[in-house]
Design a protein around this motif. Structure first.
Motif, PDB file in Angstrom:
ATOM      1  N   ALA A 153      28.450 -41.116  13.876  1.00 58.30           N
ATOM      2  CA  ALA A 153      28.615 -42.517  13.476  1.00 58.30           C
ATOM      3  C   ALA A 153      29.563 -43.251  14.409  1.00 58.30           C
ATOM      4  N   GLN A 180      21.603 -51.664  16.381  1.00 65.40           N
ATOM      5  CA  GLN A 180      20.183 -51.312  16.380  1.00 65.40           C
ATOM      6  C   GLN A 180      19.767 -50.654  17.693  1.00 65.40           C
ATOM      7  N   ALA A 196      21.131 -47.134  17.686  1.00 64.55           N
ATOM      8  CA  ALA A 196      20.319 -46.283  16.799  1.00 64.55           C
ATOM      9  C   ALA A 196      18.986 -45.936  17.470  1.00 64.55           C
ATOM     10  N   GLU A 245      24.336 -43.671  13.872  1.00 65.19           N
ATOM     11  CA  GLU A 245      24.489 -44.726  12.855  1.00 65.19           C
ATOM     12  C   GLU A 245      25.715 -45.571  13.176  1.00 65.19           C
ATOM     13  N   THR A 246      25.672 -46.847  12.803  1.00 71.88           N
ATOM     14  CA  THR A 246      26.876 -47.682  12.877  1.00 71.88           C
ATOM     15  C   THR A 246      27.294 -48.041  11.463  1.00 71.88           C
TER      16      THR A 246
END
Ligand code: PNS
Length: 164
Positions: free
Chosen positions: A84, A103, A106, A112-113
């Motif tokens: 993350a 995005q 990803a 993931e953010t």
């Protein structure tokens, strides 16, 4: 072990950044604060200075370490085995800036953010405003840690002297 990367330019680190880093440290086993050292923007502080200020101001936070990175943040996350990225969101403008990056990141590697809402008292604090206000003689002592204030004051005085 859950590990997150908290990237930024941190020129210089503010109490807003430290709020996000400290809260991220409570959510993840380890947080790697990643100082972007290859950004094109001109900086007030060198990469080494930014790393040093962060290391000093994060020293009390368990599970937090500070590293420099160049290149893609997704590559750095992969190197660090971090699932993350943590970013603070102050306002809708931050969201507009951050969403496509989240995005894209990803899409590149699946990282993931996680967005943390900035604490209310810090939502207007940014490195760029702190530098602007300080350069014009304003008091920024409630927005940055003491050691950053000292270095900021010294650096701005050096710059002013060099212009005279
Ligand atoms: O403090 P900033 O300006 O918000 O920090 C920006 C930073 C360093 C986090 C961002 O520019 C970044 O991630 N740079 C690494 C290059 C990269 O991965 N670019 C593609 C992003 S989708």
């Amino acid at each position: 072990m859950t590990r997150a990367v908290c990237p930024g330019s941190f020129d210089p680190v503010t109490l807003g950044h430290l709020d996000i880093i400290g809260r991220a440290a409570r959510l993840f086993d380890e947080v790697v604060v990643a100082v972007g050292v290859n950004a094109s923007k001109s900086r007030l502080f060198s990469p080494e200075e930014r790393l040093e200020m962060l290391r000093e101001t994060c020293a009390h936070l368990p599970g937090v370490r500070v590293e420099g990175f160049t290149g893609l943040v997704t590559d750095f996350c992969a190197e660090q085995d971090a699932a993350a990225i943590v970013k603070g969101l102050r306002a809708a403008t931050d969201f507009d800036y951050e969403l496509p990056m989240a995005q894209m990141n990803a899409a590149l590697t699946g990282v993931e953010t996680v967005f943390l809402a900035t604490s209310t008292g810090r939502s207007f604090v940014s490195s760029s405003l702190v530098k602007e206000v300080a350069a014009l003689g304003g008091d920024v002592s409630t927005f940055v840690p003491g050691l950053v204030l000292d270095r900021l004051t010294a650096r701005l005085a050096e710059r002013a002297a060099a212009r005279d």
